[in-house]
Design a protein around this motif. Sequence first.
Motif, PDB file in Angstrom:
ATOM      1  N   LYS A  65     -10.178   1.811   5.733  1.00 15.39           N
ATOM      2  CA  LYS A  65      -9.935   0.551   6.499  1.00 15.39           C
ATOM      3  C   LYS A  65      -9.553  -0.331   5.655  1.00 15.39           C
ATOM      4  N   LYS A  66      -8.443  -1.059   5.573  1.00 13.39           N
ATOM      5  CA  LYS A  66      -8.203  -2.058   4.690  1.00 13.39           C
ATOM      6  C   LYS A  66      -8.533  -3.392   5.323  1.00 13.39           C
ATOM      7  N   GLU A  67      -8.528  -4.356   4.375  1.00 17.51           N
ATOM      8  CA  GLU A  67      -9.021  -5.910   4.698  1.00 17.51           C
ATOM      9  C   GLU A  67      -8.008  -6.115   5.982  1.00 17.51           C
ATOM     10  N   GLY A  68      -8.827  -6.706   7.167  1.00 14.78           N
ATOM     11  CA  GLY A  68      -7.936  -7.086   8.059  1.00 14.78           C
ATOM     12  C   GLY A  68      -7.294  -6.138   9.136  1.00 14.78           C
ATOM     13  N   GLY A  69      -7.541  -4.731   8.711  1.00 12.34           N
ATOM     14  CA  GLY A  69      -7.222  -3.638   9.504  1.00 12.34           C
ATOM     15  C   GLY A  69      -8.387  -3.249  10.400  1.00 12.34           C
ATOM     16  N   GLU A  70      -7.714  -2.641  11.765  1.00 10.57           N
ATOM     17  CA  GLU A  70      -8.679  -2.299  12.769  1.00 10.57           C
ATOM     18  C   GLU A  70      -9.031  -0.734  12.774  1.00 10.57           C
ATOM     19  N   LYS A  71      -7.990   0.055  12.260  1.00 13.77           N
ATOM     20  CA  LYS A  71      -8.085   1.277  12.604  1.00 13.77           C
ATOM     21  C   LYS A  71      -8.411   2.151  10.999  1.00 13.77           C
ATOM     22  N   LEU A  72      -9.071   3.244  11.131  1.00 16.36           N
ATOM     23  CA  LEU A  72      -9.212   4.143   9.833  1.00 16.36           C
ATOM     24  C   LEU A  72      -7.730   5.086   9.689  1.00 16.36           C
ATOM     25  N   LEU A  73      -7.488   4.925   8.726  1.00 17.67           N
ATOM     26  CA  LEU A  73      -6.047   5.672   8.594  1.00 17.67           C
ATOM     27  C   LEU A  73      -6.293   6.521   7.130  1.00 17.67           C
ATOM     28  N   TRP A  74      -5.338   7.721   7.332  1.00 14.43           N
ATOM     29  CA  TRP A  74      -5.512   8.592   5.895  1.00 14.43           C
ATOM     30  C   TRP A  74      -4.694   8.108   4.999  1.00 14.43           C
ATOM     31  N   SER A  75      -4.953   8.416   3.732  1.00 17.47           N
ATOM     32  CA  SER A  75      -4.196   7.870   2.568  1.00 17.47           C
ATOM     33  C   SER A  75      -4.220   8.635   1.380  1.00 17.47           C
ATOM     34  N   ASP A  76      -3.647   8.444   0.594  1.00 12.23           N
ATOM     35  CA  ASP A  76      -3.710   9.197  -0.959  1.00 12.23           C
ATOM     36  C   ASP A  76      -4.832   8.182  -1.780  1.00 12.23           C
ATOM     37  N   LEU A  77      -5.054   8.363  -3.015  1.00 15.08           N
ATOM     38  CA  LEU A  77      -5.852   7.655  -3.701  1.00 15.08           C
ATOM     39  C   LEU A  77      -4.730   7.122  -4.589  1.00 15.08           C
ATOM     40  N   GLY A  78      -4.482   5.694  -4.417  1.00 11.41           N
ATOM     41  CA  GLY A  78      -3.588   5.042  -5.142  1.00 11.41           C
ATOM     42  C   GLY A  78      -3.695   3.451  -4.857  1.00 11.41           C
ATOM     43  N   GLY A  79      -2.671   2.643  -5.202  1.00 13.47           N
ATOM     44  CA  GLY A  79      -2.714   1.186  -4.834  1.00 13.47           C
ATOM     45  C   GLY A  79      -1.788   0.554  -5.788  1.00 13.47           C
ATOM     46  N   LYS A  80      -1.867  -0.964  -5.801  1.00 10.11           N
ATOM     47  CA  LYS A  80      -1.051  -2.004  -6.151  1.00 10.11           C
ATOM     48  C   LYS A  80      -1.412  -1.979  -7.983  1.00 10.11           C
ATOM     49  N   VAL A  81      -0.295  -1.969  -8.415  1.00 11.36           N
ATOM     50  CA  VAL A  81      -0.331  -2.013 -10.089  1.00 11.36           C
ATOM     51  C   VAL A  81      -0.764  -3.686 -10.252  1.00 11.36           C
ATOM     52  N   GLU A  82      -1.577  -3.528 -11.078  1.00 10.08           N
ATOM     53  CA  GLU A  82      -2.042  -4.953 -11.822  1.00 10.08           C
ATOM     54  C   GLU A  82      -1.191  -5.553 -12.889  1.00 10.08           C
ATOM     55  N   ALA A  83      -1.223  -6.312 -12.900  1.00  9.41           N
ATOM     56  CA  ALA A  83      -0.450  -7.223 -14.334  1.00  9.41           C
ATOM     57  C   ALA A  83      -0.925  -6.503 -15.727  1.00  9.41           C
ATOM     58  N   LYS A  84      -0.166  -6.029 -16.378  1.00 11.67           N
ATOM     59  CA  LYS A  84      -0.575  -5.531 -17.758  1.00 11.67           C
ATOM     60  C   LYS A  84      -1.016  -4.348 -17.579  1.00 11.67           C
ATOM     61  N   GLU A  85      -1.213  -3.602 -16.369  1.00 14.61           N
ATOM     62  CA  GLU A  85      -1.827  -2.195 -16.287  1.00 14.61           C
ATOM     63  C   GLU A  85      -0.593  -1.093 -16.364  1.00 14.61           C
ATOM     64  N   ASN A  89       1.573  11.791  10.929  1.00 18.02           N
ATOM     65  CA  ASN A  89       1.568  11.024  12.261  1.00 18.02           C
ATOM     66  C   ASN A  89       1.448   9.417  11.654  1.00 18.02           C
ATOM     67  N   PRO A  90       2.382   8.744  11.944  1.00 21.18           N
ATOM     68  CA  PRO A  90       2.441   7.223  11.485  1.00 21.18           C
ATOM     69  C   PRO A  90       1.294   6.561  11.849  1.00 21.18           C
ATOM     70  N   LYS A  91       0.672   7.027  13.017  1.00 20.92           N
ATOM     71  CA  LYS A  91      -0.442   6.068  13.727  1.00 20.92           C
ATOM     72  C   LYS A  91      -1.851   6.583  13.046  1.00 20.92           C
ATOM     73  N   CYS A  92      -1.712   7.705  12.187  1.00 21.25           N
ATOM     74  CA  CYS A  92      -2.818   8.105  11.477  1.00 21.25           C
ATOM     75  C   CYS A  92      -3.130   7.981  10.151  1.00 21.25           C
ATOM     76  N   THR A  93      -1.747   7.529   9.414  1.00 20.46           N
ATOM     77  CA  THR A  93      -1.721   7.554   7.897  1.00 20.46           C
ATOM     78  C   THR A  93      -1.150   6.216   7.597  1.00 20.46           C
ATOM     79  N   ARG A  94      -1.315   5.748   6.367  1.00 21.46           N
ATOM     80  CA  ARG A  94      -0.833   4.399   5.929  1.00 21.46           C
ATOM     81  C   ARG A  94       0.691   4.406   5.269  1.00 21.46           C
ATOM     82  N   TRP A  95       0.993   5.535   4.676  1.00 23.34           N
ATOM     83  CA  TRP A  95       2.037   5.442   3.899  1.00 23.34           C
ATOM     84  C   TRP A  95       3.237   6.430   4.313  1.00 23.34           C
TER      85      TRP A  95
END
Length: 181
Positions: free
Chosen positions: A38-58, A154-160
Amino acid sequence: APGKKPAGAQTGEAAQMQIKRAALMLFRGDEVLVVREKKEGGEKLLWSDLGGKVEAKESLLDCALREMAEEAEGFLSAGSIALLECGLRQRFGDGHHSPEVVALNSKGARPQAVAVFPMDCSGLELDLLSPAQPNSFGVHEIHWMSRSHPDLRNPKCTRWPLFRALCGMRSAGSRADGQTD
């Protein structure tokens, strides 16, 4: 060496895209390792991969490994995280293999993409843990799930959308390195 491109190298249209996200796609036969979060501000639990936003100089690989360590905190043993990191660094950190660069948004002035680091985990003994509480990154559970499980398409059950597509497109006989058995 001739014919080998450095890790992170891109060709054609993908080279024009800005990579904003890096992710791991860890496979074991017909299964994929997924997190339910559940991401910040999200109300629902969603399936996702292990990943995220690339930070500066990373680097892309460092981003994917950082995200794995954060999201798997408390759900994979420290030894399992270290084993996965070692394997991924050996595969992608030596310049012999590159992540798959996949377009997320190919239209507009700033086309964006995600770098996907696939790895076949068949034969690896990963210690999945079951804590009573979510971790500080909003992850509530992690486990192996069949890539054909209806929730993963299912787009209602996954993030990406990419996550749904990769789970759906992966044929049973294909390996994480793109070759077939």
